[in-house]
Design an enzyme around this catalytic site. Structure first.
Site, PDB file in Angstrom:
ATOM      1  N   LYS A  12       7.046  -3.793  -7.852  1.00 21.95           N
ATOM      2  CA  LYS A  12       7.145  -3.888  -9.447  1.00 21.95           C
ATOM      3  C   LYS A  12       8.469  -3.582  -9.958  1.00 21.95           C
ATOM      4  O   LYS A  12       9.262  -4.422 -10.522  1.00 21.95           O
ATOM      5  CB  LYS A  12       6.286  -2.991  -9.982  1.00 21.95           C
ATOM      6  CG  LYS A  12       4.862  -2.926  -9.516  1.00 21.95           C
ATOM      7  CD  LYS A  12       3.731  -4.061  -9.463  1.00 21.95           C
ATOM      8  CE  LYS A  12       2.417  -3.793  -8.874  1.00 21.95           C
ATOM      9  NZ  LYS A  12       1.730  -5.057  -9.289  1.00 21.95           N
ATOM     10  N   ASP A  22      -0.426   7.324  -7.872  1.00 20.68           N
ATOM     11  CA  ASP A  22      -0.356   5.841  -7.716  1.00 20.68           C
ATOM     12  C   ASP A  22       0.693   5.374  -8.811  1.00 20.68           C
ATOM     13  O   ASP A  22       0.457   5.346  -9.879  1.00 20.68           O
ATOM     14  CB  ASP A  22      -1.612   5.035  -7.832  1.00 20.68           C
ATOM     15  CG  ASP A  22      -1.159   3.610  -7.618  1.00 20.68           C
ATOM     16  OD1 ASP A  22      -0.154   3.353  -7.132  1.00 20.68           O
ATOM     17  OD2 ASP A  22      -1.914   3.012  -7.690  1.00 20.68           O
ATOM     18  N   TRP A  25      -7.057  -0.211 -11.031  1.00 15.97           N
ATOM     19  CA  TRP A  25      -6.333   0.410  -9.799  1.00 15.97           C
ATOM     20  C   TRP A  25      -6.907   1.958  -9.756  1.00 15.97           C
ATOM     21  O   TRP A  25      -7.026   2.094  -8.299  1.00 15.97           O
ATOM     22  CB  TRP A  25      -4.901   0.483  -9.696  1.00 15.97           C
ATOM     23  CG  TRP A  25      -4.559  -0.977  -9.759  1.00 15.97           C
ATOM     24  CD1 TRP A  25      -3.935  -1.952 -10.771  1.00 15.97           C
ATOM     25  CD2 TRP A  25      -4.576  -1.943  -8.683  1.00 15.97           C
ATOM     26  NE1 TRP A  25      -3.771  -3.057 -10.362  1.00 15.97           N
ATOM     27  CE2 TRP A  25      -3.948  -2.982  -9.013  1.00 15.97           C
ATOM     28  CE3 TRP A  25      -4.730  -1.839  -7.177  1.00 15.97           C
ATOM     29  CZ2 TRP A  25      -3.893  -4.235  -8.080  1.00 15.97           C
ATOM     30  CZ3 TRP A  25      -4.818  -2.814  -6.487  1.00 15.97           C
ATOM     31  CH2 TRP A  25      -4.443  -4.036  -6.801  1.00 15.97           C
TER      32      TRP A  25
END
Lengths: 364, 364
Positions: free
Chosen positions: B198, B174, B104
């Site tokens: 999530k 992030d 990511w």
């Protein structure tokens, strides 16, 4: 306290009751999945089937030819206002033509002007946005990358009765507030975008339909998330899509196909509902005055005024007490707005017409 | 068929059962609203209260100082990968520094490189992204606009045990896969972004927290929808937000506050769950081998290998038969991945540990 009212909200808007019931029934666990639709991976077989079926239903409803791609994106029409001109106008010599019919067309125009060469070919401002242009009232040019129009103006309550003329230039349409409410002449469109929250789902998913020849013109000099090519290549799964909203779109489009019978049938019902309201307005001897001119009247958002603002406020208040909610017009137009998208039942419109007649008798 | 399993999906991921139950109960009509949360206007008092309360809960959980703004946007972390550098790096002389700890972070870096001057100050590639950097292992410079890091790498299963060093430069994080899973040193952050799917909600809403001094640096030369200033000014209501997803964030954050007791308590539970799994791995005499190095092990995504791929496939298959779903590792890492976000109950982890022990005994 949990009783459902008739909800005339301009969007997010009322949804078909069977859709809500099915979503409710499965909210703890989708049959066979062992988890809620809110919890399943977007890479799961379950969701792959959901998004494929939602796309299939939209294709079937619109009779989409193979060269059109269907995308499920985020950001609403407001992000499309930018993404469309970013995709097609950044190269030298490119320009687009815009028809300006109300508040939403103006927003689309403003964002496009930030991105490239944009020409206004018609603007309804002098008529206070009470109508759409007639054929022959404006001219488009063959060199335009696209001609943009807003098929239905939610705030003013004006709607194109059919696609505007644009020669052989592809139409780009903000169809947010009348998407899947009637059949369209799909081959005239290069790109259609629509926030789902009026006719086809909850807020949070934006449907984009793009034709292959336009897709090939998209510049690559864009953030990846704003590149239609990426989303086509990944079938809307480049990143995590709004899973639940796509699922509701599946249920709504299934309802359109199976319960309603398709867009011809939906269109007939929508015309009937709108006619009931416009008749009630036109037969009120001037007590109610429609905002839109007759040939531009929206089947989705019916807008009208009363003799004065006090009566309008009283109308909204008493209507709410009668279980008819969200009838206040947008502040920029004033008066009353009844949004009667696909899922508003005829009974809701009938109840509103009866209320209008009683209110008129009492206050005439 | 509607039985719920233990769902170890990396995201969208399992949600607290009381949240699902409340959403289900109210899905036809929110108490007092007369309509479903899927149907109410984002301009309604009902929704204004929902979004204000969701923001309030996040502020309370993170103990956010007043100079931080909380936004509910769309497009996921993937759109933030672009929006962050577009906001801060377009002016001459501006640059940012990135810590690259896994898949990511690499995606964030790639989008930032399209937008401006970006410098990689640490990259874990040579270690196959098994760890995060130690303090002193990299250098940042005081002139950077921001230092970007990915607090938890969902795919590799590595997590920063605490905020990385960046001197006085604001951190941009992030936090998609560990947001609200533990307390943070919030004043070190200039901007935090997190897809909700999530730990805090369903897919379809992205939470952005931005400090006032960074907000003031945002360039105005952006599409309106990509301008944080616009969203702050309109309190996330510039256009229609993802109403339902925000509502679920409200329910989840309320659950965190009322059922769990806050982030300290949540952190303790998350450490306990992760410890159970890492212990099971470490005590297996090499049958299970963790991917991440001990000091970088994620509390959210536990990744490990078995002696060979056949056993891994068998593990995933038998686990599913035992009601333990979505344990297959990401293809880029292989093996097993158990995602144990906030809402995964301790019982789910216990069942997985027992299964691991039985599987080991059977196949050792």
């Amino acid at each position: 306290m949990n009783e459902r009212v008739f909800n005339f909200s301009p969007g997010p808007a009322t949804l078909p009751l069977p859709v809500l019931q099915e979503a409710q029934q499965n909210l703890l666990a989708l049959p066979g999945a062992g988890a809620s639709i809110l919890e399943i991976s977007h890479r799961s077989k379950t969701f792959e089937q959901i998004i494929a079926q939602a796309e299939h239903n939209i294709r079937q409803l619109l009779r989409l030819p193979q060269e059109y791609h269907v995308l499920f994106l985020q950001g609403g029409a407001s992000l499309q206002f930018s993404q469309v001109p970013m995709s097609f106008l950044h190269a030298p010599g490119r320009y687009a033509e815009y028809l300006v019919t109300g508040s939403w067309a103006k927003r689309a125009l403003a964002e496009a002007q930030r991105e490239g060469d944009v020409r206004v070919v018609w603007d309804g401002k002098s008529d206070n946005y009470r109508r759409v242009p007639k054929p022959g009232e404006y001219e488009t040019t063959p060199g335009a990358a696209y001609v943009h129009f807003t098929s239905n103006e939610t705030i003013q309550g004006v709607q194109f009765p059919s696609e505007p003329e644009a020669g052989r230039v592809p139409l780009v349409c903000d169809a947010s507030s009348d998407f899947l409410s009637r059949p369209i002449d799909v081959r005239r469109y290069g790109l259609i975008y629509a926030g789902a929250q009026k006719n086809v789902g909850p807020a949070g998913v934006t449907i984009v339909i793009i034709r292959q020849d336009l897709l090939e013109q998209v510049t690559d000099d864009l953030p990846t998330m704003l590149n239609y090519k990426v989303h086509v290549e990944h079938r809307s799964l480049y990143n995590t899509p709004p899973v639940f909203a796509v699922y509701i779109v599946l249920l709504v489009t299934r309802w359109l196909l199976e319960n309603i019978g398709g867009l011809e049938q939906m269109y007939a019902i929508n015309r009937q509902k709108a006619q009931m309201l416009y008749d009630a307005i036109d037969r009120s001897e001037g007590f109610y005055r429609a905002h839109a001119q007759p040939d531009s009247r929206s089947l989705m958002n019916v807008t009208w005024r009363l003799p004065n603002e006090e009566l309008e406020a009283e109308f909204v208040k008493q209507a709410k007490e009668a279980g008819l909610h969200e009838l206040k017009g947008h502040r920029s137009v004033g008066g009353i707005r009844a949004s009667i998208y696909n899922a508003m039942p005829v009974e809701g419109v009938r109840a509103l017409v009866q209320f209008m007649q009683h209110f008129h008798q009492k206050h005439a």
